[in-house]
Scaffold this active site. Structure first.
Site, PDB file in Angstrom:
ATOM      1  CD  GLU A   1      46.539  54.385  63.110  1.00 16.18           C
ATOM      2  OE1 GLU A   1      45.765  54.016  62.209  1.00 16.18           O
ATOM      3  OE2 GLU A   1      46.567  55.546  63.547  1.00 16.18           O
ATOM      4  CG  LEU A   2      43.756  47.777  65.440  1.00 17.18           C
ATOM      5  CD1 LEU A   2      42.709  47.293  66.405  1.00 17.18           C
ATOM      6  CD2 LEU A   2      45.121  47.193  65.777  1.00 17.18           C
TER       7      LEU A   2
ATOM      8  N   GLY B   1      48.953  46.968  63.400  1.00 12.12           N
ATOM      9  CA  GLY B   1      48.968  45.545  63.078  1.00 12.12           C
ATOM     10  C   GLY B   1      47.556  44.997  63.027  1.00 12.12           C
ATOM     11  CB  SER B   2      46.346  41.558  62.907  1.00 12.97           C
ATOM     12  OG  SER B   2      47.031  41.038  64.016  1.00 12.97           O
TER      13      SER B   2
ATOM     14  CG  ASN C   1      51.550  46.749  55.811  1.00 11.64           C
ATOM     15  OD1 ASN C   1      51.994  47.092  56.902  1.00 11.64           O
ATOM     16  ND2 ASN C   1      50.392  47.171  55.363  1.00 11.64           N
TER      17      ASN C   1
ATOM     18  CD  GLU D   1      43.160  43.341  57.471  1.00 11.09           C
ATOM     19  OE1 GLU D   1      43.455  42.783  58.536  1.00 11.09           O
ATOM     20  OE2 GLU D   1      43.653  44.429  57.102  1.00 11.09           O
TER      21      GLU D   1
ATOM     22  CB  CYS E   1      45.828  48.792  56.860  1.00 11.88           C
ATOM     23  SG  CYS E   1      46.614  50.388  56.633  1.00 11.88           S
TER      24      CYS E   1
HETATM   25  P1  NAP Z   1      50.518  41.422  63.192  1.00  7.49           P
HETATM   26  O1  NAP Z   1      50.690  39.970  62.982  1.00  7.49           O
HETATM   27  O2  NAP Z   1      49.444  41.882  64.103  1.00  7.49           O
HETATM   28  O3  NAP Z   1      51.946  41.953  63.718  1.00  7.49           O
HETATM   29  C1  NAP Z   1      52.179  43.316  63.954  1.00  7.49           C
HETATM   30  C2  NAP Z   1      53.276  43.459  64.993  1.00  7.49           C
HETATM   31  O4  NAP Z   1      52.798  42.956  66.244  1.00  7.49           O
HETATM   32  C3  NAP Z   1      54.542  42.674  64.675  1.00  7.49           C
HETATM   33  O5  NAP Z   1      55.669  43.409  65.071  1.00  7.49           O
HETATM   34  C4  NAP Z   1      54.375  41.440  65.546  1.00  7.49           C
HETATM   35  O6  NAP Z   1      55.592  40.806  65.868  1.00  7.49           O
HETATM   36  C5  NAP Z   1      53.752  42.060  66.777  1.00  7.49           C
HETATM   37  N1  NAP Z   1      53.084  41.123  67.665  1.00  7.49           N
HETATM   38  C6  NAP Z   1      52.620  39.877  67.402  1.00  7.49           C
HETATM   39  N2  NAP Z   1      52.077  39.330  68.526  1.00  7.49           N
HETATM   40  C7  NAP Z   1      52.215  40.243  69.512  1.00  7.49           C
HETATM   41  C8  NAP Z   1      51.861  40.288  70.890  1.00  7.49           C
HETATM   42  N3  NAP Z   1      51.242  39.266  71.492  1.00  7.49           N
HETATM   43  N4  NAP Z   1      52.151  41.394  71.611  1.00  7.49           N
HETATM   44  C9  NAP Z   1      52.764  42.444  71.024  1.00  7.49           C
HETATM   45  N5  NAP Z   1      53.134  42.468  69.712  1.00  7.49           N
HETATM   46  C10 NAP Z   1      52.852  41.385  68.967  1.00  7.49           C
HETATM   47  O7  NAP Z   1      50.311  42.198  61.814  1.00  7.49           O
HETATM   48  P2  NAP Z   1      51.100  42.042  60.431  1.00  7.49           P
HETATM   49  O8  NAP Z   1      50.756  40.739  59.813  1.00  7.49           O
HETATM   50  O9  NAP Z   1      52.538  42.387  60.624  1.00  7.49           O
HETATM   51  O10 NAP Z   1      50.453  43.245  59.606  1.00  7.49           O
HETATM   52  C11 NAP Z   1      49.224  43.137  58.962  1.00  7.49           C
HETATM   53  C12 NAP Z   1      48.112  43.761  59.766  1.00  7.49           C
HETATM   54  O11 NAP Z   1      48.438  45.112  60.074  1.00  7.49           O
HETATM   55  C13 NAP Z   1      46.813  43.847  58.966  1.00  7.49           C
HETATM   56  O12 NAP Z   1      45.732  43.526  59.795  1.00  7.49           O
HETATM   57  C14 NAP Z   1      46.760  45.307  58.540  1.00  7.49           C
HETATM   58  O13 NAP Z   1      45.477  45.781  58.257  1.00  7.49           O
HETATM   59  C15 NAP Z   1      47.353  45.968  59.734  1.00  7.49           C
HETATM   60  N6  NAP Z   1      47.850  47.310  59.384  1.00  7.49           N
HETATM   61  C16 NAP Z   1      47.152  48.402  59.805  1.00  7.49           C
HETATM   62  C17 NAP Z   1      47.573  49.679  59.450  1.00  7.49           C
HETATM   63  C18 NAP Z   1      46.842  50.909  59.893  1.00  7.49           C
HETATM   64  O14 NAP Z   1      47.404  52.006  59.780  1.00  7.49           O
HETATM   65  N7  NAP Z   1      45.619  50.822  60.377  1.00  7.49           N
HETATM   66  C19 NAP Z   1      48.721  49.831  58.667  1.00  7.49           C
HETATM   67  C20 NAP Z   1      49.403  48.684  58.253  1.00  7.49           C
HETATM   68  C21 NAP Z   1      48.957  47.426  58.627  1.00  7.49           C
HETATM   69  P3  NAP Z   1      56.072  39.483  65.052  1.00  7.49           P
HETATM   70  O15 NAP Z   1      56.257  39.932  63.647  1.00  7.49           O
HETATM   71  O16 NAP Z   1      57.327  39.108  65.746  1.00  7.49           O
HETATM   72  O17 NAP Z   1      54.972  38.474  65.202  1.00  7.49           O
END
Ligand code: NAP
Length: 471
Positions: free
Chosen positions: A245-246, A225-226, A149, A373, A279
């Protein structure tokens, strides 16, 4: 584009298509890295960490400052790239480049501030005649995994502090948005970064993640990420330093004395920017009974005025969601809430990845658009009868990343600040606000550890304690 691995730009026959989420057109392709590539990246990063340790703080700062300048010179191109691969409107893409530049500049400043402290050992029994002090040293190899994002600034928030602290980085950007991260790597190399100090692996997190995160050569993992992926990484990481950072379902509490125009303005900005895929987006509005209906009236026209469409066209206020499956999920959660008794006030329609800015009233906090979420352009409104009830509803979630309150009453504002379990708290604005220098991170299942270059440098370094005896 190629990926950057072990000091070289690498191509592979297996490739991932990067698509514009608005029309699904292919913008570019990137290599699909595999487990063998992770091994090469790890071996190179060990060398890279030694190369980074040999650089002085001044030299690291110079590299980061030059990278910030180069990034600034390429603002137009990078802003368009971010918008094309992520789907945010051009103004938001350009703003992200500006923030990324700021993040790198802040990191450059921190490269000069890796301080320790003198320990007053003579205050301890048997401590007289000894000199104690601490040294802050880099972790070594940092694994940085980033979401889709904010494909440039969230990468800068990991890579900038990691390099400032003297580490090497293995970066794994989101598969939907790897192009901005690769553009940043080009810039860092042009700015003079030792080539082994960074690898950027493009490929599926599910395939690469375990090999990256479980390897003992990695000392520090920084993940954004998530929640579920974060939990998985924590399980495989073993004995490492980890920053998480979730996600969140951030609330705004609106007290009866609030300025409703200001609340409506803030909710329209903080609930729908980047199609709600932030997020800290405002997902829940918990309004006191005395203002509940008037707030809905003030908010409805503002939500309806957010025109959704092609993110690259001037005049569009909100772009598409990243994937059609995500837009479908938002649609189904809103429909489920309405079927369960909630009231659709605005929006509710979907065309492919475009989900209209949506406002839902009379939401039961147990509905999924409130308690999970959502990560999409819909805001759920719930009524409360007292600040105690509003705070209870705000806290009734596993998440705790950001929250806001609108009130002119300092007592209520401080009650909110003390009692809402959240890492970032805003008084008289919505939760979706961040200055890149501030400590930023969640409580509860929103994660642990802080970002913001000063704080991330602390997380990406280790303290050694030195005692000189007989002095
Ligand atoms: P995501 O699906 O969790 O993916 C995040 C990253 O993790 C991607 O690079 C993804 O790679 C990788 N990933 C996936 N499976 C993995 C595994 N088993 N081991 C290691 N890495 C893995 O999240 P998203 O859909 O990109 O982003 C949305 C989420 O991020 C939301 O929950 C949001 O709240 C959170 N977020 C939090 C913050 C904060 O600062 N707290 C900021 C921004 C976003 P692939 O793309 O190749 O699957």
């Amino acid at each position: 584009m190629k990926m950057f691995l072990a000091g070289q730009w690498i191509d592979k026959s297996a490739r991932i298509e990067v698509r514009n989420p608005f029309d699904n057109s292919v913008i570019d392709t990137v290599p699909r890295a595999d487990a063998g590539d992770v091994e090469r990246a790890l071996a190179a990063a060990v060398e890279g960490a030694l190369a980074m340790r040999r650089l002085s703080g001044y030299e690291r700062a110079q590299i980061l400052r030059k990278a910030a300048d180069l990034l600034g010179q390429r603002t137009e191109k990078l802003g368009r790239l971010i918008s094309s691969e992520e789907g945010k409107v051009l103004a938001e893409g350009l703003a992200e480049v500006g923030r990324s530049r700021e993040t790198l500049e802040l990191s450059a400043e921190e490269a000069k501030r890796l301080t320790g402290e003198v320990l007053p050992l003579d205050g301890a029994p048997g401590g007289a005649g000894k000199l104690g002090f601490t040294l802050r040293v880099p972790c070594g190899v940092v694994a940085a995994i980033t979401p889709f994002n904010f494909p440039l600034n969230l990468v800068c928030h990991k890579v900038g502090p990691a390099l400032a602290a003297g580490n090497a980085v293995i970066l794994k950007p989101a598969s939907d948005t790897p192009l901005s991260a690769l553009a940043l790597v080009e810039i860092l190399l042009e700015a003079g970064l030792p080539p082994t100090a960074i690898s950027c692996l493009t490929g599926s997190g599910g395939t690469l993640g375990d090999a990256m995160c479980s390897d003992p050569r990695v000392r520090k993992i920084s993940f954004t990420g998530s929640r579920d992926v974060g939990e998985h990484i924590c399980r495989v990481a073993g004995l490492k330093k980890v920053t998480m950072e979730l996600g969140s379902n951030s609330p705004i509490i609106v007290m009866n004395d609030a300025d409703l125009n200001k609340v409506a303005e803030a909710t329209a900005i903080t609930g729908y920017a980047n199609a709600g895929q932030v997020c800290i987006s405002t997902q829940r509005v918990i309004a006191l009974s005395g203002v509940y209906h008037d707030l809905i009236d003030a908010l409805k026209p503002r939500v309806e005025a957010i025109t959704a469409g092609n993110q690259l066209e001037p005049g569009t206020k909100m772009g598409p969601m990243i994937r059609e499956t995500d837009a479908e999920r938002v649609e189904s959660w809103v429909n489920e809430a309405v079927a369960g008794g909630a009231r659709l006030v605005a929006g509710g329609q979907r065309h492919g990845t475009l989900y209209q800015p949506t406002l839902v009233a009379d939401v039961d906090p147990r509905m999924r658009i409130s308690c999970q979420e959502l990560f999409g352009p819909a805001v759920a409104m719930t009524r409360a009868d007292s600040i105690e009830e509003a705070i209870r509803i705000a806290n009734d979630t596993p998440y705790g990343l950001a929250a806001g309150i609108f009130t002119e009453n300092i007592g209520w504002a401080m009650q909110f600040a003390r009692q809402v379990d959240s890492g970032n708290l805003h008084i008289n604005w919505g939760p979706q606000w961040r200055a890149d220098l501030m400590p930023y991170g969640g409580l509860k299942e929103s994660g642990f550890g802080k970002e913001g270059p000063k704080y991330a440098v602390a997380e990406m370094t280790e303290l050694k304690t030195i005692v000189v005896h007989g002095v």
